[in-house]
Design a protein around this motif. Structure first.
Motif, short mmCIF file in Angstrom:
data_model
loop_
_atom_site.label_atom_id
_atom_site.label_comp_id
_atom_site.label_asym_id
_atom_site.label_seq_id
_atom_site.Cartn_x
_atom_site.Cartn_y
_atom_site.Cartn_z
N ARG A 420 0.83 -1.21 0.00
CA ARG A 420 0.00 0.00 0.00
C ARG A 420 0.86 1.25 0.00
N ALA A 421 1.96 1.20 0.76
CA ALA A 421 2.87 2.35 0.80
C ALA A 421 3.47 2.60 -0.58
N ALA A 422 3.84 1.53 -1.27
CA ALA A 422 4.40 1.67 -2.62
C ALA A 422 3.38 2.30 -3.57
N GLU A 423 2.14 1.87 -3.47
CA GLU A 423 1.10 2.40 -4.35
C GLU A 423 0.82 3.87 -4.05
N ASP A 424 0.78 4.21 -2.77
CA ASP A 424 0.47 5.59 -2.39
C ASP A 424 1.59 6.55 -2.79
N GLN A 435 11.53 6.24 -6.73
CA GLN A 435 12.57 5.52 -5.97
C GLN A 435 12.01 4.94 -4.68
N LEU A 436 11.20 5.74 -3.97
CA LEU A 436 10.61 5.26 -2.73
C LEU A 436 9.64 4.11 -3.00
N ALA A 437 8.88 4.21 -4.08
CA ALA A 437 7.95 3.13 -4.43
C ALA A 437 8.72 1.84 -4.70
N ALA A 438 9.85 1.96 -5.39
CA ALA A 438 10.66 0.77 -5.67
C ALA A 438 11.19 0.15 -4.37
N LEU A 439 11.63 0.99 -3.44
CA LEU A 439 12.13 0.49 -2.16
C LEU A 439 11.01 -0.21 -1.37
N CYS A 440 9.81 0.39 -1.38
CA CYS A 440 8.68 -0.24 -0.70
C CYS A 440 8.34 -1.58 -1.35
N GLY A 441 8.45 -1.63 -2.67
CA GLY A 441 8.21 -2.89 -3.36
C GLY A 441 9.21 -3.96 -2.97
N GLN A 442 10.48 -3.56 -2.84
CA GLN A 442 11.51 -4.52 -2.41
C GLN A 442 11.24 -4.99 -0.99
N LEU A 443 10.79 -4.06 -0.13
CA LEU A 443 10.46 -4.44 1.24
C LEU A 443 9.29 -5.42 1.26
N GLU A 444 8.30 -5.19 0.43
CA GLU A 444 7.17 -6.11 0.34
C GLU A 444 7.64 -7.52 -0.02
N GLN A 445 8.50 -7.61 -1.02
CA GLN A 445 9.00 -8.90 -1.45
C GLN A 445 9.83 -9.57 -0.36
N LEU A 446 10.64 -8.78 0.34
CA LEU A 446 11.48 -9.32 1.42
C LEU A 446 10.62 -9.91 2.53
N ILE A 447 9.57 -9.18 2.93
CA ILE A 447 8.68 -9.69 3.99
C ILE A 447 8.01 -10.97 3.55
N TYR A 448 7.51 -10.98 2.33
CA TYR A 448 6.81 -12.16 1.82
C TYR A 448 7.74 -13.37 1.79
#
Length: 461
Positions: A420-424, A435-448
């Motif tokens: 959600r953070a990446a989308e927002d 850049q921030l969206a990409a980092l949030c996306g990487q964090l999402e993948q890491l958690i998953y």
């Protein structure tokens, strides 16, 4: 901590912050609030600067405790503070440093700079006056000067701004401030005496007491007398709230205490405020209900910064001009959020901040558990170094606090929240947002992936 008055011994203990004019302190405004993150970052910057100063300058000392005492109007006044740094310059003068971290490209406003400079000058004044009083030969006491050390966050730039130190002028400033503090103390003593008289005639709001209420009233009264904890268990409908608040408020009025009613639900806050109104038929005290910041926000979004919120801009000046706080205290014995919100919006000041201002003047505050126990949003009354000796906590349905406490100290982060953070943030459209969206996306993948490795077969959360 606030000034500590001991009228029996005629002693007054102050910090350097207590000597700063309230108007100057409040004029710092919203733009200089950064929460825990800003605090930790500032501490790290200070520590790095001080460590480097210790290595390059043999005369440098960090976090220097300074104390000065004087007599004023029959009172013995002790002033204590801690200077960020103290060193000798090439001319042998003592230099008191006041270290501040600033944002990159930030220019201090005249008001903010005056606050910082006044603080540095007061440390230098304390040190000079203490040493001059103790010296057998004042001519041998070295000159004391002060400077602001401004360190850029995220950069290496350090700017030094000299601060003028005129001892006679600072003497006069301190004496004026002490006069104001003593006048305020005498006025509060008169108010305390009036509330003490009211405590003697405070009556239970119903002609008869239900079975079990008398035991609660006696138990609460004894616990307050012995400064002990009390756990009350009673069936629904008994009238626990009024049975607990009646002796608590009577003790608060008698002994100058402040009562906080902490609840987990809005309905319980409604009930506590209703009971407060019943008990306050003679207007002996002021009660306040605190509502969450996002519900008290008058801006179109919660951005507590002077550049983005008209209700934060020039907050203190508008607060003083409108006299909204004393007006609310004069016209409302029971201060409900809607009253505070409407009055604050009319004065174009932040309703939530006004409610906190009022909190310093009331005898009863009703609010959520968070205001006492949540580490990041708790009131200053519940800070780690706060003096709780004059505070009474009435915690409604305390069994609910267990789960709350677990959540306070067990933060969670889900892949869904990162998504959600990446989308927002991607809605911003600028390169930094991408850049921030990409980092949030990487964090999402890491958690998953981490959750999947630990618990095979678990669905994405």
């Amino acid at each position: 901590m606030p000034p500590r008055f001991d009228p029996q011994a005629l002693r007054l203990e102050l910090s350097v912050a207590d000597l700063l004019d309230t108007q100057l302190l409040r004029s710092l405004g919203f733009a200089h609030r950064g929460g825990y993150e800003r605090l930790w970052l500032g501490q790290a910057i200070h520590s790095r600067y001080q460590e480097e100063a210790l290595e390059r300058d043999a005369t440098y000392r960090r976090e220097v405790t300074i104390r000065h005492e004087l007599d004023h109007r029959g009172w013995r006044v002790g002033i204590q503070g801690r200077a960020d740094g103290l060193r000798r310059d090439a001319d042998g003068r003592r230099v008191v440093e006041e270290i501040k971290s600033i944002r990159r490209g930030q220019t201090l406003s005249p008001t903010v700079r005056e606050v910082y400079a006044r603080q540095a000058a007061l440390y230098a004044w304390m040190l000079a006056r203490h040493d001059l009083a103790a010296a057998s030969d004042p001519e041998q006491v070295p000159e004391t000067v002060a400077e602001l050390v401004l360190i850029e966050i995220g950069g290496e730039d350090v700017e030094r701004q000299p601060v003028e130190v005129h001892l006679d002028a600072l003497d006069a400033l301190v004496l004026r401030r002490l006069n104001g503090l003593l006048r305020g103390f005498r006025a509060r003593q008169e108010q305390i005496a009036a509330r003490r008289d009211a405590a003697e005639v405070l009556a239970f709001p119903y002609p008869e007491r239900r079975t079990g209420q008398e035991a609660i009233i006696d138990g609460v009264g004894q616990a307050l007398e012995e400064r002990a904890h009390l756990l009350v268990e009673a069936p629904t409908g008994l009238g626990k709230t009024v049975a607990a608040l009646y002796p608590a408020l009577r003790a608060a009025l008698r002994d100058d205490l402040k009562v906080f009613v902490l609840t987990a639900k809005t309905l319980q806050q409604d009930m506590a405020m209703a009971v407060a109104s019943l008990l306050n038929r003679d207007g002996a005290f002021r009660s306040l209900r605190l509502r969450a910041k996002h519900k008290m926000c008058a801006n179109d979004q919660v951005l507590c910064h002077e550049e983005y919120c008209p209700f934060a801009r020039e907050y203190y000046a508008k607060l003083q001009r409108s006299a909204v706080v004393p007006r609310l205290l004069d016209t409302h014995e029971t201060l409900l959020p809607e009253f505070v919100f409407d009055a604050a919006v009319e004065a174009e000041v932040c309703p939530f901040e006004v409610s906190l201002e009022l909190g310093g003047h009331v005898q009863l505050a009703v609010c959520d558990y968070n205001y006492a126990f949540e580490p990041y949003v708790s009131l200053t009354e519940f800070a780690d170094d706060a003096d709780l000796s004059h505070t009474v906590l009435v915690i409604d349905e305390i069994h609910n606090l267990v789960d709350r406490g677990r959540r306070y100290y067990s933060p969670t982060l889900s892949s869904e929240a990162a998504r959600r953070a990446a989308e927002d943030v991607a809605l911003g459209g600028a390169p930094i947002h991408r850049q921030l969206a990409a980092l949030c996306g990487q964090l999402e993948q890491l958690i998953y992936e981490t959750v999947a490795d630990l618990q095979p077969g678990r669905e994405r959360s």
